[in-house]
Write a protein that holds these residues in place. Structure first.
Motif, PDB file in Angstrom:
ATOM      1  N   SER A 277      14.085  29.341  45.061  1.00 41.39           N
ATOM      2  CA  SER A 277      15.061  28.347  44.594  1.00 41.39           C
ATOM      3  C   SER A 277      15.503  27.447  45.731  1.00 41.39           C
ATOM      4  N   ASN A 278      15.643  26.147  45.419  1.00 43.57           N
ATOM      5  CA  ASN A 278      16.162  25.152  46.346  1.00 43.57           C
ATOM      6  C   ASN A 278      15.517  25.251  47.732  1.00 43.57           C
ATOM      7  N   ASP A 307      20.044  24.348  33.319  1.00 45.63           N
ATOM      8  CA  ASP A 307      20.026  23.284  34.319  1.00 45.63           C
ATOM      9  C   ASP A 307      18.687  23.167  35.033  1.00 45.63           C
ATOM     10  N   SER A 308      17.654  23.855  34.510  1.00 42.66           N
ATOM     11  CA  SER A 308      16.364  23.903  35.225  1.00 42.66           C
ATOM     12  C   SER A 308      15.299  23.006  34.635  1.00 42.66           C
ATOM     13  N   ASP A 331      15.249  23.883  41.768  1.00 45.09           N
ATOM     14  CA  ASP A 331      15.890  24.768  40.784  1.00 45.09           C
ATOM     15  C   ASP A 331      16.802  25.750  41.502  1.00 45.09           C
ATOM     16  N   ASP A 332      17.876  26.178  40.833  1.00 47.56           N
ATOM     17  CA  ASP A 332      18.798  27.146  41.420  1.00 47.56           C
ATOM     18  C   ASP A 332      18.263  28.562  41.337  1.00 47.56           C
ATOM     19  N   SER A 333      17.162  28.737  40.630  1.00 46.87           N
ATOM     20  CA  SER A 333      16.554  30.071  40.526  1.00 46.87           C
ATOM     21  C   SER A 333      15.064  29.960  40.880  1.00 46.87           C
TER      22      SER A 333
END
Length: 344
Positions: A277-278, A307-308, A331-333
């Motif tokens: 992620s990120n 949010d992805s 993406d946060d994940s």
């Protein structure tokens, strides 16, 4: 034997013409009349002169356009000499006759009369004639007709000119042995035969090479391509074998690769990995490309959060090398990623 030439009577000719014209049934011979009398054949004859009896056990088959093979049998104890024959139709019409001065056959009381004749006609009418009894036939054997054949004697087998008689295995062996003696060393014909044999040559062509004249054993060779030859794909004088194809570098797994035959060393590689992620994430190919990686098709996947959807991992083109490449994920994940790479 040569066919016995029958004369068709006037009444028989009328029946035949009508049958060929379609106004009556086809000509069918149902019996054979026999006589001991020799007579002059004429188309006006309506009954067999001095007829002794009629034989209904008669069969026939056309073996050519003008010849019919006919077989008749008489199992009675009658005694007679046969000099004349008549073929009768179902309505009693005397269809054709034949006679000769000398006996065709002499029957005694204890003999079984079996008459087998080839009947010849001056025109091609044989195919229009059938026989009432077809339970037994002994036609002469040919390339198209199953039947009886005479076995050639030694002289006929050696001459090799008779196309009617058949040759037995014993006679064939005698002919082959005689041929072997003819060209054996020391025979008067050996020199000429050997010279003619040596004039023959065996020559390779295309993928095959080798050969030569027959003064010695010769070998025809075909070179087999190696796995390296298949990869290069330039050799025109070697044959591709299953062994050469199976020798190409490959690994058939989720993360694997394969070498394409005949494409100058082209390699396909594929695999999956997880993009952090990120961050920028790197992965290695299952095997390093020997020369270069030309391109990578990257298939990023979202982690699944709401949010992805707009932040799948993307390929960092400048990172592509012989050994691997990198992707960046916003993406946060972490998200799964797959790729297909091509190079050599």
């Amino acid at each position: 034997m040569d066919p016995i030439i029958f004369m068709i009577t006037t009444a028989g000719l009328d029946a035949l013409v009508n049958a060929q014209g379609g106004s009556t049934e086809p000509i069918e011979v149902v019996s054979v009349g026999i006589t001991a009398n020799a007579f002059t054949m004429a188309p006006t004859i309506s009954s067999l002169p001095g007829e002794l009896k009629r034989i209904e056990a008669v069969s026939g088959q056309a073996v050519s356009e003008t010849v019919i093979h006919m077989t008749a049998q008489d199992a009675s104890t009658d005694i007679y000499e046969l000099r004349g024959l008549g073929l009768y139709l179902a309505d009693g019409t005397l269809f054709a006759v034949y006679s000769q001065p000398t006996p065709l056959f002499r029957k005694v009381s204890i003999s079984f009369f079996l008459l087998a004749l080839d009947i010849g006609f001056s025109s091609g009418v044989a195919g229009a004639i059938t026989f009432g009894d077809t339970t037994f036939l002994l036609p002469p054997a040919s390339e198209t007709v199953k039947g009886v054949a005479e076995i050639a004697d030694a002289a006929e087998a050696a001459a090799g000119a008779d196309d009617q008689r058949i040759i037995s295995p014993k006679k064939l062996r005698q002919v082959l042995d005689a041929l072997g003696e003819l060209i054996a060393p020391g025979s008067p014909n050996f020199s000429a035969a050997f010279t003619a044999l040596l004039a023959r040559t065996i020559t390779g062509a295309g993928l095959a090479s080798g050969g030569g004249n027959l003064t010695a054993s010769r070998v025809i060779s075909v070179l087999a391509a190696s796995a390296a030859d298949v990869v290069t794909g330039t050799a025109a004088d070697k044959a591709v074998t299953p062994a050469a194809l199976s020798g190409l570098a490959r690994s058939l797994a989720q993360n694997g690769y394969v070498t394409l035959p005949g494409c100058g060393g082209l390699i396909l590689q594929w695999g999956r990995f997880s993009a952090a992620s990120n961050a920028t994430s790197s992965t290695l190919f299952p095997t390093a490309f020997p020369n270069a990686c030309f391109s990578v098709a990257s298939a990023g996947g979202a982690s699944g959060g709401a949010d992805s959807q707009d932040n799948p991992p993307v390929l960092v083109t400048s990172s592509i090398s012989q050994t691997g490449f990198s992707v960046f994920s916003a993406d946060d994940s972490s998200a799964g990623h797959a790729y297909l790479a091509i190079g050599n």
